[in-house]
Enzyme design. Sequence first.
Site, PDB file in Angstrom:
ATOM      1  N   ASP A 156      -1.038  12.509  11.233  1.00  0.00           N
ATOM      2  CA  ASP A 156      -2.290  11.952  10.731  1.00  0.00           C
ATOM      3  C   ASP A 156      -2.248  10.428  10.675  1.00  0.00           C
ATOM      4  O   ASP A 156      -3.193   9.741  11.079  1.00  0.00           O
ATOM      5  CB  ASP A 156      -2.603  12.507   9.341  1.00  0.00           C
ATOM      6  N   ASP A 200      -0.170  -2.947   5.120  1.00  0.00           N
ATOM      7  CA  ASP A 200       0.309  -2.577   3.786  1.00  0.00           C
ATOM      8  C   ASP A 200       0.503  -1.065   3.677  1.00  0.00           C
ATOM      9  O   ASP A 200       0.113  -0.447   2.682  1.00  0.00           O
ATOM     10  CB  ASP A 200      -0.656  -3.050   2.696  1.00  0.00           C
TER      11      ASP A 200
END
Length: 425
Positions: free
Chosen positions: A147, A164
């Site tokens: 995913d 991040d």
Amino acid sequence: MIGSSSISGFWDSGAPRIPVSWLFEIPGVGEAAAGPSLRSRWSGWRGCDRGPGRPASGVASAPVSVPLAHTDGGIRLCLGRGAAAFSGGLRTAVAVTLYGVFTIHFSPNVPSRCLLLELLDVSVSELLLYSSHQGCSMWMIQHCARDVLEALAFLHHEGYVHADLKPRNILWSAENECFKLIDFGLSFKEGNQDVKYIQTDGYRAPEAELQNCLAQAGLQSDTECTSAVDLWSLGIILLEMFSGMKLKHTVRSQEWKANSSAIIDHIFASKAVVNAAIPAYHLRDLIKSMLHDDPSRRIPAEMALCSPFFSIPFAPHIEDLVMLPTPVLRLLNVLDDDYLENEEEYEDVVEDVKEECQKYGPVVSLLVPKENPGRGQVFVEYANAGDSKAAQKLLTGRMFDGKFVVATFYPLSAYKRGYLYQTLL
């Protein structure tokens, strides 16, 4: 033959949960049965404190920047579309969906722009906590890796860097049955890096670490970071999911810098974190390809999706099906052979179960296979995951006919295809 009166009082509250072990995937199909209403058979059920179902995830627009009024001058949010134009394609929306932007006036002179985002579920950070230092299942690692790689492949194809990636920024979507990326506050357009400090300590790529150190010293880096920093972060995340250990101090050690490959080999070779029967070397090689110190040698997201690791048909553990909500609920230890072999009792009990499950929300379908795989298990498909979560919470730990009932979720995609998992208790 089982008398009708024998069912009354079988459901008890307050029963403790029992640990259930491994699952194996076996294809199979069953037929649902209907019968007369027997609401009086149920006793001792707790009230359902059910809120509205979660909104279905929509498809966001192409990556955009949404400015927010904040003390630092603005926070940017980047979103991905569900259907991508790049060659790999996406199965579903794999980035958090933005529903809208609105302004709240907390004070007359300080308006605040707010983002309305879809409500997601458990984060990878929480899953690592629940794994109790034993590591996540290979099914969960594979699911998460695929995913996130699909999300990164799309973002990188569009020229964006997330910058991040960490366990807290990967959340499970119960409605879409996938992991999604959130928090694009440090994202930037590749080749136009306007963010000095990127990535979180412990998941920061070597080149980003150098850039941050130079920025703190007031110096300008000769080169900008690229999408390769996201692959480094994902490699660390997958290694943590496999080992069940936080690696922040490990990746900062001199031993790691001297020979990270040997440390990865040691983690995978450890008997404490891997079952010898599970082919884990494909995952090891995939992680190594993401953790090269030289960013030019790191595997791109789209290429990583072609790893042999994704061709292995892992099945979820029972713990996975408890922690990752879906619109489908599965009840174990409800019907035994006596009920299954008596058609009249079978139909009565199935209808009774359906009526009880409808208290938590509309039931789309109900399946109780009479044969293996799935013999005696109850599969209940709700209209949305919010309803199935309410049902799972209130049905877990009950007793039926002196047996513990285990209420787990079940992958909607597998349920729709008729694939059932044989559970070993």
